[in-house]
Design a protein around this motif. Structure first.
Motif, PDB file in Angstrom:
ATOM      1  N   ILE A   3     -65.343 -65.790  -5.211  1.00  0.00           N
ATOM      2  CA  ILE A   3     -63.998 -65.476  -4.707  1.00  0.00           C
ATOM      3  C   ILE A   3     -63.674 -66.364  -3.520  1.00  0.00           C
ATOM      4  N   PHE A   4     -64.639 -66.551  -2.627  1.00  0.00           N
ATOM      5  CA  PHE A   4     -64.443 -67.424  -1.470  1.00  0.00           C
ATOM      6  C   PHE A   4     -64.093 -68.834  -1.929  1.00  0.00           C
ATOM      7  N   LYS A   5     -64.839 -69.375  -2.890  1.00  0.00           N
ATOM      8  CA  LYS A   5     -64.599 -70.743  -3.366  1.00  0.00           C
ATOM      9  C   LYS A   5     -63.214 -70.870  -3.992  1.00  0.00           C
ATOM     10  N   LYS A   6     -62.803 -69.873  -4.771  1.00  0.00           N
ATOM     11  CA  LYS A   6     -61.475 -69.916  -5.386  1.00  0.00           C
ATOM     12  C   LYS A   6     -60.397 -69.886  -4.316  1.00  0.00           C
ATOM     13  N   LYS A   7     -60.586 -69.059  -3.300  1.00  0.00           N
ATOM     14  CA  LYS A   7     -59.611 -68.960  -2.216  1.00  0.00           C
ATOM     15  C   LYS A   7     -59.515 -70.294  -1.478  1.00  0.00           C
ATOM     16  N   VAL A   8     -60.651 -70.889  -1.164  1.00  0.00           N
ATOM     17  CA  VAL A   8     -60.662 -72.148  -0.423  1.00  0.00           C
ATOM     18  C   VAL A   8     -60.057 -73.270  -1.265  1.00  0.00           C
ATOM     19  N   LYS A   9     -60.319 -73.284  -2.550  1.00  0.00           N
ATOM     20  CA  LYS A   9     -59.771 -74.329  -3.426  1.00  0.00           C
ATOM     21  C   LYS A   9     -58.242 -74.336  -3.412  1.00  0.00           C
ATOM     22  N   SER A  10     -57.638 -73.187  -3.170  1.00  0.00           N
ATOM     23  CA  SER A  10     -56.186 -73.107  -3.176  1.00  0.00           C
ATOM     24  C   SER A  10     -55.555 -73.559  -1.851  1.00  0.00           C
ATOM     25  N   LEU A  11     -56.369 -73.803  -0.838  1.00  0.00           N
ATOM     26  CA  LEU A  11     -55.850 -74.199   0.469  1.00  0.00           C
ATOM     27  C   LEU A  11     -55.582 -75.691   0.529  1.00  0.00           C
ATOM     28  N   THR A  12     -54.651 -76.067   1.390  1.00  0.00           N
ATOM     29  CA  THR A  12     -54.406 -77.485   1.628  1.00  0.00           C
ATOM     30  C   THR A  12     -55.509 -78.044   2.533  1.00  0.00           C
ATOM     31  N   ASP A  13     -55.600 -79.357   2.592  1.00  0.00           N
ATOM     32  CA  ASP A  13     -56.576 -79.982   3.483  1.00  0.00           C
ATOM     33  C   ASP A  13     -56.350 -79.547   4.929  1.00  0.00           C
ATOM     34  N   GLU A  14     -55.092 -79.528   5.333  1.00  0.00           N
ATOM     35  CA  GLU A  14     -54.773 -79.131   6.707  1.00  0.00           C
ATOM     36  C   GLU A  14     -55.227 -77.701   6.991  1.00  0.00           C
ATOM     37  N   GLU A  15     -55.001 -76.807   6.064  1.00  0.00           N
ATOM     38  CA  GLU A  15     -55.420 -75.413   6.257  1.00  0.00           C
ATOM     39  C   GLU A  15     -56.944 -75.307   6.378  1.00  0.00           C
ATOM     40  N   ILE A  16     -57.642 -76.076   5.553  1.00  0.00           N
ATOM     41  CA  ILE A  16     -59.109 -76.055   5.618  1.00  0.00           C
ATOM     42  C   ILE A  16     -59.602 -76.611   6.947  1.00  0.00           C
ATOM     43  N   VAL A  17     -59.006 -77.702   7.399  1.00  0.00           N
ATOM     44  CA  VAL A  17     -59.405 -78.285   8.684  1.00  0.00           C
ATOM     45  C   VAL A  17     -59.171 -77.288   9.808  1.00  0.00           C
ATOM     46  N   ARG A  18     -58.052 -76.615   9.777  1.00  0.00           N
ATOM     47  CA  ARG A  18     -57.779 -75.593  10.801  1.00  0.00           C
ATOM     48  C   ARG A  18     -58.864 -74.512  10.799  1.00  0.00           C
ATOM     49  N   LEU A  19     -59.261 -74.065   9.630  1.00  0.00           N
ATOM     50  CA  LEU A  19     -60.304 -73.040   9.535  1.00  0.00           C
ATOM     51  C   LEU A  19     -61.645 -73.550  10.060  1.00  0.00           C
ATOM     52  N   ILE A  20     -61.972 -74.776   9.724  1.00  0.00           N
ATOM     53  CA  ILE A  20     -63.242 -75.348  10.200  1.00  0.00           C
ATOM     54  C   ILE A  20     -63.250 -75.392  11.724  1.00  0.00           C
ATOM     55  N   VAL A  21     -62.157 -75.890  12.292  1.00  0.00           N
ATOM     56  CA  VAL A  21     -62.085 -76.060  13.748  1.00  0.00           C
ATOM     57  C   VAL A  21     -61.960 -74.713  14.458  1.00  0.00           C
ATOM     58  N   GLU A  22     -61.060 -73.858  13.992  1.00  0.00           N
ATOM     59  CA  GLU A  22     -60.810 -72.594  14.679  1.00  0.00           C
ATOM     60  C   GLU A  22     -61.961 -71.610  14.547  1.00  0.00           C
ATOM     61  N   LYS A  23     -62.590 -71.561  13.386  1.00  0.00           N
ATOM     62  CA  LYS A  23     -63.689 -70.615  13.180  1.00  0.00           C
ATOM     63  C   LYS A  23     -65.050 -71.238  13.453  1.00  0.00           C
ATOM     64  N   ASN A  24     -65.050 -72.551  13.683  1.00  0.00           N
ATOM     65  CA  ASN A  24     -66.299 -73.282  13.909  1.00  0.00           C
ATOM     66  C   ASN A  24     -67.297 -72.971  12.783  1.00  0.00           C
ATOM     67  N   ASP A  25     -66.782 -73.028  11.551  1.00  0.00           N
ATOM     68  CA  ASP A  25     -67.569 -72.649  10.383  1.00  0.00           C
ATOM     69  C   ASP A  25     -67.622 -73.810   9.394  1.00  0.00           C
ATOM     70  N   PRO A  26     -68.769 -74.473   9.287  1.00  0.00           N
ATOM     71  CA  PRO A  26     -68.874 -75.643   8.422  1.00  0.00           C
ATOM     72  C   PRO A  26     -68.819 -75.338   6.927  1.00  0.00           C
ATOM     73  N   LYS A  27     -68.914 -74.068   6.519  1.00  0.00           N
ATOM     74  CA  LYS A  27     -68.904 -73.785   5.076  1.00  0.00           C
ATOM     75  C   LYS A  27     -67.585 -74.219   4.430  1.00  0.00           C
ATOM     76  N   TYR A  28     -66.517 -74.243   5.198  1.00  0.00           N
ATOM     77  CA  TYR A  28     -65.233 -74.689   4.669  1.00  0.00           C
ATOM     78  C   TYR A  28     -65.229 -76.196   4.389  1.00  0.00           C
ATOM     79  N   PHE A  29     -66.081 -76.922   5.087  1.00  0.00           N
ATOM     80  CA  PHE A  29     -66.117 -78.374   4.903  1.00  0.00           C
ATOM     81  C   PHE A  29     -66.601 -78.751   3.506  1.00  0.00           C
ATOM     82  N   GLU A  30     -67.310 -77.867   2.859  1.00  0.00           N
ATOM     83  CA  GLU A  30     -67.797 -78.143   1.505  1.00  0.00           C
ATOM     84  C   GLU A  30     -66.640 -78.507   0.577  1.00  0.00           C
TER      85      GLU A  30
END
Length: 84
Positions: A3-30
């Motif tokens: 479910i996480f992967k499907k949710k992330v796949k639907s995000l734009t690059d900008e949205e993913i970058v925001r999540l990586i930076v704001e949450k300091n969570d590298p799993k989104y970088f995948e």
């Protein structure tokens, strides 16, 4: 996890970058990696002409991208039009 992967796949690059930076969570970088690593490798291969060197250079590029994501996010904020 699926479910996480499907949710992330639907995000734009900008949205993913925001999540990586704001949450300091590298799993989104995948997802960014999956989207761009093959293209980065192919470009590196076109320069180096050697697969092993291209792989090393591509790895270095990807690491630098990851380390610079907060700079990228700052550029997005600068380039966003001001809303009145």
């Amino acid at each position: 996890m699926i479910i996480f992967k499907k949710k992330v796949k639907s995000l734009t690059d900008e949205e993913i970058v925001r999540l990586i930076v704001e949450k300091n969570d590298p799993k989104y970088f995948e997802e960014i990696y999956d989207r761009y690593a093959p293209k980065i490798y192919q470009k590196c291969l076109s320069f180096t002409k050697k697969p092993s060197e291209a792989k090393d250079v591509a790895h270095d590029v990807i690491v630098k991208v990851y380390m610079s994501l907060n700079k990228f996010l700052s550029l997005i904020h600068i380039s966003e039009p001001t809303r009145l």
